[in-house]
Design a protein around this motif. Structure first.
Motif, PDB file in Angstrom:
ATOM      1  N   SER A 113     -20.427   1.482 -55.935  1.00 38.45           N
ATOM      2  CA  SER A 113     -21.664   2.106 -55.466  1.00 38.45           C
ATOM      3  C   SER A 113     -22.910   1.351 -55.934  1.00 38.45           C
ATOM      4  O   SER A 113     -23.992   1.534 -55.401  1.00 38.45           O
ATOM      5  N   ASN A 114     -22.776   0.499 -56.940  1.00 37.10           N
ATOM      6  CA  ASN A 114     -23.952  -0.237 -57.411  1.00 37.10           C
ATOM      7  C   ASN A 114     -24.341  -1.361 -56.463  1.00 37.10           C
ATOM      8  O   ASN A 114     -25.529  -1.639 -56.269  1.00 37.10           O
ATOM      9  N   THR A 115     -23.328  -2.001 -55.863  1.00 39.18           N
ATOM     10  CA  THR A 115     -23.635  -3.142 -55.010  1.00 39.18           C
ATOM     11  C   THR A 115     -23.461  -2.831 -53.532  1.00 39.18           C
ATOM     12  O   THR A 115     -23.789  -3.650 -52.689  1.00 39.18           O
ATOM     13  N   LEU A 116     -22.971  -1.621 -53.222  1.00 37.15           N
ATOM     14  CA  LEU A 116     -22.617  -1.302 -51.836  1.00 37.15           C
ATOM     15  C   LEU A 116     -23.795  -1.458 -50.886  1.00 37.15           C
ATOM     16  O   LEU A 116     -23.644  -1.973 -49.784  1.00 37.15           O
ATOM     17  N   TRP A 117     -24.975  -1.011 -51.300  1.00 38.20           N
ATOM     18  CA  TRP A 117     -26.135  -1.066 -50.420  1.00 38.20           C
ATOM     19  C   TRP A 117     -27.019  -2.273 -50.742  1.00 38.20           C
ATOM     20  O   TRP A 117     -28.166  -2.350 -50.318  1.00 38.20           O
ATOM     21  N   GLY A 118     -26.473  -3.218 -51.496  1.00 38.75           N
ATOM     22  CA  GLY A 118     -27.260  -4.371 -51.911  1.00 38.75           C
ATOM     23  C   GLY A 118     -27.332  -5.485 -50.896  1.00 38.75           C
ATOM     24  O   GLY A 118     -27.970  -6.504 -51.116  1.00 38.75           O
ATOM     25  N   GLY A 119     -26.692  -5.310 -49.772  1.00 39.97           N
ATOM     26  CA  GLY A 119     -26.712  -6.344 -48.743  1.00 39.97           C
ATOM     27  C   GLY A 119     -25.459  -7.195 -48.794  1.00 39.97           C
ATOM     28  O   GLY A 119     -24.713  -7.185 -49.779  1.00 39.97           O
ATOM     29  N   GLY A 120     -25.231  -7.916 -47.683  1.00 38.06           N
ATOM     30  CA  GLY A 120     -24.085  -8.814 -47.644  1.00 38.06           C
ATOM     31  C   GLY A 120     -22.817  -8.185 -47.110  1.00 38.06           C
ATOM     32  O   GLY A 120     -21.945  -8.887 -46.619  1.00 38.06           O
ATOM     33  N   ILE A 121     -22.691  -6.858 -47.219  1.00 34.01           N
ATOM     34  CA  ILE A 121     -21.531  -6.187 -46.638  1.00 34.01           C
ATOM     35  C   ILE A 121     -21.999  -4.938 -45.900  1.00 34.01           C
ATOM     36  O   ILE A 121     -23.115  -4.464 -46.100  1.00 34.01           O
ATOM     37  N   SER A 122     -21.107  -4.415 -45.036  1.00 37.25           N
ATOM     38  CA  SER A 122     -21.432  -3.171 -44.348  1.00 37.25           C
ATOM     39  C   SER A 122     -21.093  -2.006 -45.271  1.00 37.25           C
ATOM     40  O   SER A 122     -19.931  -1.812 -45.613  1.00 37.25           O
ATOM     41  N   PRO A 123     -22.079  -1.208 -45.681  1.00 38.69           N
ATOM     42  CA  PRO A 123     -21.820  -0.131 -46.642  1.00 38.69           C
ATOM     43  C   PRO A 123     -20.841   0.915 -46.115  1.00 38.69           C
ATOM     44  O   PRO A 123     -20.207   1.614 -46.885  1.00 38.69           O
TER      45      PRO A 123
END
Lengths: 269, 118
Positions: free
Chosen positions: A10-20
């Motif tokens: 959950s820390n990096t999920l919305w950080g870009g680079g992947i589809s959350p």
């Protein structure tokens, strides 16, 4: 369902680079389009409910309006619409089977199931045209529209007495009937301004709701056909995945979903 | 450069998994068909077996919602998406439609009563 299930951080999920959401852009957009479309249909059905509850005594009973069945005489309430519902559910099944075959890269099965889905869609649109024809055409007996616009139903072929709309079935006959009939007009069938079965509003809602749904079915068939041609040409085989089949599949299931509600709120309740 | 990143999220499965999925698909088909059959049967017979209309009406509505759940959850696959996504799709819809239905019923009944007074 299957496929890769990456661990959700959950820390990096919305950080870009992947589809959350772990779904491709196209599929997410299809879903959000369907939500907005669902709002449109809900608006139509809710306004239908509003008018129906406002005129609850004089609202026509759908069971007594849609009683025809091909090649059969007499009254067959619900049967035809049940058949239409069955056709649409069946085409939903063939669609989901096409999607499943796409996950296995089984081109021939995708072709087979998509073809059946298109056939089901065309049969449904044809059935709807038939239903419209009979609603527009009306009954042989017709009905009488009084001077104040009220639609009253004939008691029998003699056309000298009639029932007033409402739950109590009040019959008017004799001299009273003659005086009320004097300036009335006989009406047959339904259009946007006249409806022999009762309130014109009922006809308006029928044409708009089933018409809007029918337009969706028709455009669904067109979309399915385009994707079907691409499948045959091997476009998705080359691409390595059949996600377009999945996207039109979502749309097609949505069309089926809407019909489930139209069936209940227009024909059953 | 390939800007379409769909490939990263595409789902594939084996023949064995496919077989299991097809089984679920057909089970749900029979559920949907069965519910529709019950609805039609009830619609044709509720008067002759003497059921109350209010009961029949709510049965129809509940059966419809069950059908809708199966179509969305299994055929549209929503049940197996991420929970965040399920909420993103379902919540805005359900909240607004619940509001619309409440407004529709209260206002329509009010309008109906006004008709009686004019």
């Amino acid at each position: 369902m299957a496929g890769h299930t990456p661990t959700v951080d959950s820390n990096t999920l919305w950080g870009g680079g992947i589809s959350p959401f772990n779904i491709s852009y196209g599929k997410i957009m299809m879903w959000f389009f369907l939500v907005s479309d669902a709002f449109t249909f809900s608006g139509l059905l809710v306004s239908y409910g509003f008018m129906r509850h406002s005129f609850v005594e004089s609202w026509p009973v759908a069971e007594r309006v849609f009683t025809h069945f091909p090649f059969m005489h007499g009254d067959h309430p619900l049967l035809y619409v049940a058949l239409m519902t069955f056709i649409l559910i069946m085409s939903s099944v063939t669609m989901v089977l096409a999607v499943e075959a796409g996950h296995r890269m089984d081109k021939n099965s995708v072709i087979k199931w998509m073809a059946w889905t298109i056939v089901g869609g065309l049969v449904f649109v044809g059935s709807q045209a038939w239903e419209w024809y009979h609603f527009i055409h009306g009954t042989e007996l017709g009905a009488l529209q009084l001077v104040d616009g009220t639609i009253v139903q004939w008691v029998n072929e003699a056309k000298d007495s009639f029932y007033l709309p409402g739950k109590e079935q009040i019959m008017i006959s004799g001299a009273e009937a003659v005086s009320m009939m004097k300036n009335g007009v006989e009406v047959y069938g339904a259009n946007l301004t006249v409806n022999e079965y009762g309130l014109p509003l009922f006809g308006d809602f029928f044409f708009f709701i089933t018409g809007f749904h029918g337009t969706h079915v028709f455009s669904g068939v067109v979309l399915n056909f385009i994707i079907f041609v691409n499948v045959i040409k091997g476009t998705y085989e080359k691409r390595g995945y059949y996600e377009m089949v999945e996207k039109v599949g979502l749309y097609w299931h949505f069309v089926d979903l809407v019909w489930v509600f139209v069936f209940t709120f227009f024909y059953l309740v | 450069m390939d800007f379409d990143r769909t490939r990263e999220y595409v789902q594939h499965h084996s023949e064995a998994e496919g077989k299991a999925q097809r089984k679920i698909i057909w089970v749900i088909f029979w559920v949907l068909l069965g519910i529709t059959g019950v609805e039609v049967g009830l619609g044709l017979s509720w008067q002759s077996i003497g059921l109350a209309w209010a009961f029949v009406k709510w049965t129809f509505i509940i059966l419809t919602l069950i059908k809708a759940y199966y179509i969305v959850a299994y055929y549209m696959h929503l049940k197996h998406e991420y929970k965040n996504f399920i909420f993103a799709v379902a919540l805005p819809y359900l909240v607004l439609v619940a509001y619309l239905i409440v407004m529709m019923l209260t206002e329509a009944i009010y309008v109906h009563d006004i008709h009686g007074l004019i």
